[in-house]
Write a protein that holds these residues in place. Structure first.
Motif, mmCIF file in Angstrom:
data_model
loop_
_atom_site.group_PDB
_atom_site.id
_atom_site.type_symbol
_atom_site.label_atom_id
_atom_site.label_comp_id
_atom_site.label_asym_id
_atom_site.label_seq_id
_atom_site.Cartn_x
_atom_site.Cartn_y
_atom_site.Cartn_z
ATOM 1 N N TYR A 63 0.820 -1.211 0.000
ATOM 2 C CA TYR A 63 0.000 0.000 0.000
ATOM 3 C C TYR A 63 0.850 1.256 0.000
ATOM 4 C CZ TYR A 63 -3.621 -3.254 1.436
ATOM 5 O OH TYR A 63 -4.497 -4.308 1.480
ATOM 6 N N LEU A 64 0.287 2.302 -0.549
ATOM 7 C CA LEU A 64 0.804 3.657 -0.403
ATOM 8 C C LEU A 64 -0.031 4.250 0.716
ATOM 9 C CD1 LEU A 64 2.418 6.149 -1.338
ATOM 10 C CD2 LEU A 64 0.585 6.592 -2.976
ATOM 11 N N ILE A 65 0.626 4.657 1.806
ATOM 12 C CA ILE A 65 -0.093 5.117 2.993
ATOM 13 C C ILE A 65 0.365 6.522 3.348
ATOM 14 C CG2 ILE A 65 -0.569 4.653 5.429
ATOM 15 C CD1 ILE A 65 0.132 1.747 4.933
ATOM 16 N N TYR A 66 -0.600 7.383 3.598
ATOM 17 C CA TYR A 66 -0.314 8.737 4.054
ATOM 18 C C TYR A 66 -0.420 8.745 5.578
ATOM 19 C CZ TYR A 66 -0.795 9.861 -0.824
ATOM 20 O OH TYR A 66 -0.630 9.898 -2.179
ATOM 21 N N HIS A 85 -8.747 9.363 4.683
ATOM 22 C CA HIS A 85 -9.864 8.436 4.471
ATOM 23 C C HIS A 85 -9.619 7.557 3.253
ATOM 24 C CE1 HIS A 85 -11.958 10.115 7.827
ATOM 25 N NE2 HIS A 85 -11.828 11.319 7.324
ATOM 26 N N GLN A 86 -10.484 7.588 2.252
ATOM 27 C CA GLN A 86 -10.348 6.681 1.116
ATOM 28 C C GLN A 86 -9.050 6.897 0.333
ATOM 29 O OE1 GLN A 86 -12.991 8.526 1.841
ATOM 30 N NE2 GLN A 86 -14.890 7.429 1.501
ATOM 31 N N GLY A 87 -8.469 8.073 0.393
ATOM 32 C CA GLY A 87 -7.226 8.336 -0.331
ATOM 33 C C GLY A 87 -5.984 8.116 0.506
ATOM 34 N N GLY A 88 -6.130 7.895 1.807
ATOM 35 C CA GLY A 88 -4.980 7.756 2.690
ATOM 36 C C GLY A 88 -4.322 6.393 2.664
ATOM 37 N N LEU A 89 -5.028 5.422 2.111
ATOM 38 C CA LEU A 89 -4.511 4.062 1.997
ATOM 39 C C LEU A 89 -4.871 3.574 0.601
ATOM 40 C CD1 LEU A 89 -3.305 1.529 3.506
ATOM 41 C CD2 LEU A 89 -5.676 0.877 3.900
ATOM 42 N N ARG A 90 -3.851 3.398 -0.226
ATOM 43 C CA ARG A 90 -4.104 3.001 -1.614
ATOM 44 C C ARG A 90 -3.322 1.742 -1.949
ATOM 45 N NH1 ARG A 90 -3.404 8.071 -5.378
ATOM 46 N NH2 ARG A 90 -4.320 6.574 -6.815
ATOM 47 N N ALA A 91 -4.002 0.773 -2.524
ATOM 48 C CA ALA A 91 -3.344 -0.467 -2.944
ATOM 49 C C ALA A 91 -2.336 -0.158 -4.043
ATOM 50 C CB ALA A 91 -4.375 -1.471 -3.435
ATOM 51 N N LEU A 109 5.211 0.889 -10.965
ATOM 52 C CA LEU A 109 4.191 0.791 -9.928
ATOM 53 C C LEU A 109 2.950 1.603 -10.260
ATOM 54 C CD1 LEU A 109 6.312 0.988 -6.662
ATOM 55 C CD2 LEU A 109 5.336 -1.027 -7.756
ATOM 56 N N GLU A 110 1.802 1.047 -9.870
ATOM 57 C CA GLU A 110 0.521 1.716 -10.056
ATOM 58 C C GLU A 110 -0.223 1.724 -8.724
ATOM 59 O OE1 GLU A 110 -0.531 0.423 -14.617
ATOM 60 O OE2 GLU A 110 -1.027 -0.982 -13.011
ATOM 61 N N ALA A 111 -0.965 2.793 -8.477
ATOM 62 C CA ALA A 111 -1.779 2.926 -7.268
ATOM 63 C C ALA A 111 -3.247 2.910 -7.661
ATOM 64 C CB ALA A 111 -1.446 4.223 -6.543
ATOM 65 N N TYR A 112 -4.041 2.218 -6.859
ATOM 66 C CA TYR A 112 -5.476 2.143 -7.127
ATOM 67 C C TYR A 112 -6.156 3.428 -6.666
ATOM 68 C CZ TYR A 112 -10.273 0.516 -7.168
ATOM 69 O OH TYR A 112 -11.608 0.387 -7.419
ATOM 70 N N ARG A 113 -6.975 4.013 -7.544
ATOM 71 C CA ARG A 113 -7.741 5.215 -7.212
ATOM 72 C C ARG A 113 -9.198 4.794 -7.038
ATOM 73 N NH1 ARG A 113 -7.559 10.859 -7.613
ATOM 74 N NH2 ARG A 113 -5.471 10.832 -8.448
#
Length: 128
Positions: A63-66, A85-91, A109-113
């Motif tokens: 995950y990409l985590i803020y 919230h929904q953008g703070g944790l992205r697969a 790498l790709e992040a899920y939006r």
């Protein structure tokens, strides 16, 4: 990664939501809400609550985590809070279907939006 964390470091984190027993959940309700819950046909052993649309953290995924270490968000000392919230944790996934490792290039790498139900290149997110 940006910040003072190192690869492989274990951290404590918090985020909105969680899983509690029904008894714990009932203690947070007003009397009228408790009565309505008591009259429900099915009563689960646990209640799961999270921000609408937020994703669950799954073992084995990347995950990409803020994170914030601001004391105002800390549930315990030396912990971090997942923000956004929904953008703070992205697969995260590798566009070449390979495992994601610390050595994986951003260009792969790709992040899920969640808001668009699509994947986007991390290269675009961090191109500045």
């Amino acid at each position: 990664m940006k910040g003072d964390l190192s690869s492989g470091q274990k951290i404590h984190f918090t985020r909105s939501g969680g899983i509690v027993t029904v008894d714990e959940y009932l203690q947070t309700l007003e009397p009228a809400q408790r009565e309505a819950f008591a009259s429900a046909a099915e009563k689960p052993a646990y209640i799961k609550q999270k921000v609408d649309g937020d994703i669950d953290i799954e073992v084995g995924k990347t995950y990409l985590i803020y994170l914030s270490d601001d004391e105002i968000y800390q549930a315990r000392s030396s912990s971090y809070a997942i923000l956004g919230h929904q953008g703070g944790l992205r697969a995260i996934r590798n566009s070449e279907n390979l495992p994601v490792t610390p050595e994986t290039s951003l260009s792969n790498l790709e992040a899920y939006r969640l808001t668009t139900d699509s994947w986007e290149s991390l290269n675009l997110l961090f191109s500045d």
